[in-house]
Design a protein around this motif. Structure first.
Motif, PDB file in Angstrom:
ATOM      1  N   LEU A  77      -9.398   5.152 -16.625  1.00 12.22           N
ATOM      2  CA  LEU A  77      -8.148   4.589 -17.135  1.00 12.22           C
ATOM      3  C   LEU A  77      -7.313   3.979 -16.011  1.00 12.22           C
ATOM      4  O   LEU A  77      -6.726   2.909 -16.187  1.00 12.22           O
ATOM      5  CB  LEU A  77      -7.351   5.672 -17.849  1.00 12.22           C
ATOM      6  CG  LEU A  77      -6.096   5.215 -18.571  1.00 12.22           C
ATOM      7  CD1 LEU A  77      -6.446   4.224 -19.670  1.00 12.22           C
ATOM      8  CD2 LEU A  77      -5.370   6.414 -19.145  1.00 12.22           C
ATOM      9  N   SER A  78      -7.284   4.623 -14.855  1.00 10.24           N
ATOM     10  CA  SER A  78      -6.531   4.051 -13.741  1.00 10.24           C
ATOM     11  C   SER A  78      -7.175   2.761 -13.238  1.00 10.24           C
ATOM     12  O   SER A  78      -6.469   1.809 -12.892  1.00 10.24           O
ATOM     13  CB  SER A  78      -6.397   5.060 -12.612  1.00 10.24           C
ATOM     14  OG  SER A  78      -7.661   5.373 -12.078  1.00 10.24           O
ATOM     15  N   LEU A  79      -8.508   2.691 -13.224  1.00 14.21           N
ATOM     16  CA  LEU A  79      -9.177   1.440 -12.860  1.00 14.21           C
ATOM     17  C   LEU A  79      -8.921   0.345 -13.889  1.00 14.21           C
ATOM     18  O   LEU A  79      -8.733  -0.817 -13.529  1.00 14.21           O
ATOM     19  CB  LEU A  79     -10.686   1.671 -12.708  1.00 14.21           C
ATOM     20  CG  LEU A  79     -11.129   2.411 -11.468  1.00 14.21           C
ATOM     21  CD1 LEU A  79     -12.626   2.673 -11.521  1.00 14.21           C
ATOM     22  CD2 LEU A  79     -10.771   1.626 -10.232  1.00 14.21           C
ATOM     23  N   LEU A  80      -8.902   0.714 -15.155  1.00 13.91           N
ATOM     24  CA  LEU A  80      -8.610  -0.261 -16.206  1.00 13.91           C
ATOM     25  C   LEU A  80      -7.202  -0.821 -16.044  1.00 13.91           C
ATOM     26  O   LEU A  80      -6.995  -2.038 -16.138  1.00 13.91           O
ATOM     27  CB  LEU A  80      -8.776   0.387 -17.575  1.00 13.91           C
ATOM     28  CG  LEU A  80      -8.435  -0.489 -18.777  1.00 13.91           C
ATOM     29  CD1 LEU A  80      -9.482  -1.560 -18.953  1.00 13.91           C
ATOM     30  CD2 LEU A  80      -8.305   0.358 -20.018  1.00 13.91           C
ATOM     31  N   ILE A  81      -6.222   0.026 -15.774  1.00 15.37           N
ATOM     32  CA  ILE A  81      -4.840  -0.434 -15.590  1.00 15.37           C
ATOM     33  C   ILE A  81      -4.724  -1.314 -14.354  1.00 15.37           C
ATOM     34  O   ILE A  81      -4.064  -2.364 -14.376  1.00 15.37           O
ATOM     35  CB  ILE A  81      -3.892   0.774 -15.511  1.00 15.37           C
ATOM     36  CG1 ILE A  81      -3.797   1.436 -16.882  1.00 15.37           C
ATOM     37  CG2 ILE A  81      -2.509   0.362 -15.027  1.00 15.37           C
ATOM     38  CD1 ILE A  81      -3.066   2.742 -16.872  1.00 15.37           C
ATOM     39  N   MET A  82      -5.397  -0.940 -13.276  1.00 14.73           N
ATOM     40  CA  MET A  82      -5.356  -1.749 -12.065  1.00 14.73           C
ATOM     41  C   MET A  82      -5.984  -3.126 -12.285  1.00 14.73           C
ATOM     42  O   MET A  82      -5.450  -4.146 -11.829  1.00 14.73           O
ATOM     43  CB  MET A  82      -6.082  -1.020 -10.936  1.00 14.73           C
ATOM     44  CG  MET A  82      -5.996  -1.730  -9.603  1.00 14.73           C
ATOM     45  SD  MET A  82      -6.955  -0.926  -8.326  1.00 14.73           S
ATOM     46  CE  MET A  82      -8.606  -1.349  -8.838  1.00 14.73           C
ATOM     47  N   ILE A  83      -7.097  -3.168 -13.010  1.00  9.74           N
ATOM     48  CA  ILE A  83      -7.777  -4.441 -13.269  1.00  9.74           C
ATOM     49  C   ILE A  83      -6.955  -5.322 -14.200  1.00  9.74           C
ATOM     50  O   ILE A  83      -6.851  -6.538 -14.002  1.00  9.74           O
ATOM     51  CB  ILE A  83      -9.193  -4.178 -13.814  1.00  9.74           C
ATOM     52  CG1 ILE A  83     -10.081  -3.673 -12.688  1.00  9.74           C
ATOM     53  CG2 ILE A  83      -9.798  -5.418 -14.437  1.00  9.74           C
ATOM     54  CD1 ILE A  83     -11.428  -3.188 -13.119  1.00  9.74           C
ATOM     55  N   VAL A  84      -6.339  -4.737 -15.213  1.00 10.93           N
ATOM     56  CA  VAL A  84      -5.519  -5.527 -16.140  1.00 10.93           C
ATOM     57  C   VAL A  84      -4.289  -6.077 -15.424  1.00 10.93           C
ATOM     58  O   VAL A  84      -3.887  -7.226 -15.657  1.00 10.93           O
ATOM     59  CB  VAL A  84      -5.136  -4.682 -17.373  1.00 10.93           C
ATOM     60  CG1 VAL A  84      -4.047  -5.339 -18.173  1.00 10.93           C
ATOM     61  CG2 VAL A  84      -6.350  -4.447 -18.238  1.00 10.93           C
ATOM     62  N   ARG A  85      -3.703  -5.301 -14.529  1.00 12.57           N
ATOM     63  CA  ARG A  85      -2.543  -5.804 -13.785  1.00 12.57           C
ATOM     64  C   ARG A  85      -2.917  -6.898 -12.800  1.00 12.57           C
ATOM     65  O   ARG A  85      -2.151  -7.819 -12.572  1.00 12.57           O
ATOM     66  CB  ARG A  85      -1.861  -4.667 -13.038  1.00 12.57           C
ATOM     67  CG  ARG A  85      -1.070  -3.776 -13.937  1.00 12.57           C
ATOM     68  CD  ARG A  85      -0.315  -2.753 -13.147  1.00 12.57           C
ATOM     69  NE  ARG A  85       0.460  -1.905 -14.041  1.00 12.57           N
ATOM     70  CZ  ARG A  85       1.160  -0.875 -13.645  1.00 12.57           C
ATOM     71  NH1 ARG A  85       1.185  -0.549 -12.362  1.00 12.57           N
ATOM     72  NH2 ARG A  85       1.837  -0.151 -14.512  1.00 12.57           N
ATOM     73  N   SER A  86      -4.109  -6.819 -12.212  1.00 12.89           N
ATOM     74  CA  SER A  86      -4.486  -7.827 -11.218  1.00 12.89           C
ATOM     75  C   SER A  86      -5.103  -9.073 -11.845  1.00 12.89           C
ATOM     76  O   SER A  86      -4.857 -10.180 -11.391  1.00 12.89           O
ATOM     77  CB  SER A  86      -5.445  -7.232 -10.186  1.00 12.89           C
ATOM     78  OG  SER A  86      -6.669  -6.894 -10.797  1.00 12.89           O
TER      79      SER A  86
END
Length: 100
Positions: A77-86
């Motif tokens: 989930l943290s990787l998903l949030i980081m990828i969506v923000r970038s």
């Protein structure tokens, strides 16, 4: 009469293979891949709890497995949030190794 636990183990295996099939075939979004991984882990935990209920004394192994599954889910989930923000979305086609 057929044993009831055989049907339960068969249900666990069907869950694991359905999660594996969805992980392999639906790879358009990162969230779909993460959900199919969690579905596979749920099937594995169900089968593990069925097997450990027969033994009776190894309940701590199931708790350790749940701890690892929760850590895997939080990391995903943290990787998903980081990828969506970038990148702005979670499509696999928009990811590139050259762009950071």
């Amino acid at each position: 009469m057929v044993n009831f636990s055989l049907f339960m183990i068969l249900g666990c295996l069907i869950m694991i293979f359905c999660g594996l099939w969805s992980f392999i075939s639906y790879h358009k979004h990162l969230l779909n891949s993460l959900l199919s991984l969690e579905f596979m882990m749920l099937g594995i935990f169900w089968m593990l709890s069925l097997q450990m209920s027969g033994v009776g004394s190894e309940i701590y192994f199931g708790l350790f497995f749940l701890t690892l599954v929760v850590c895997e889910g939080a990391l995903g989930l943290s990787l998903l949030i980081m990828i969506v923000r970038s990148h702005g979305n979670d499509y696999f086609k928009s990811f590139s190794v050259l762009v950071c």
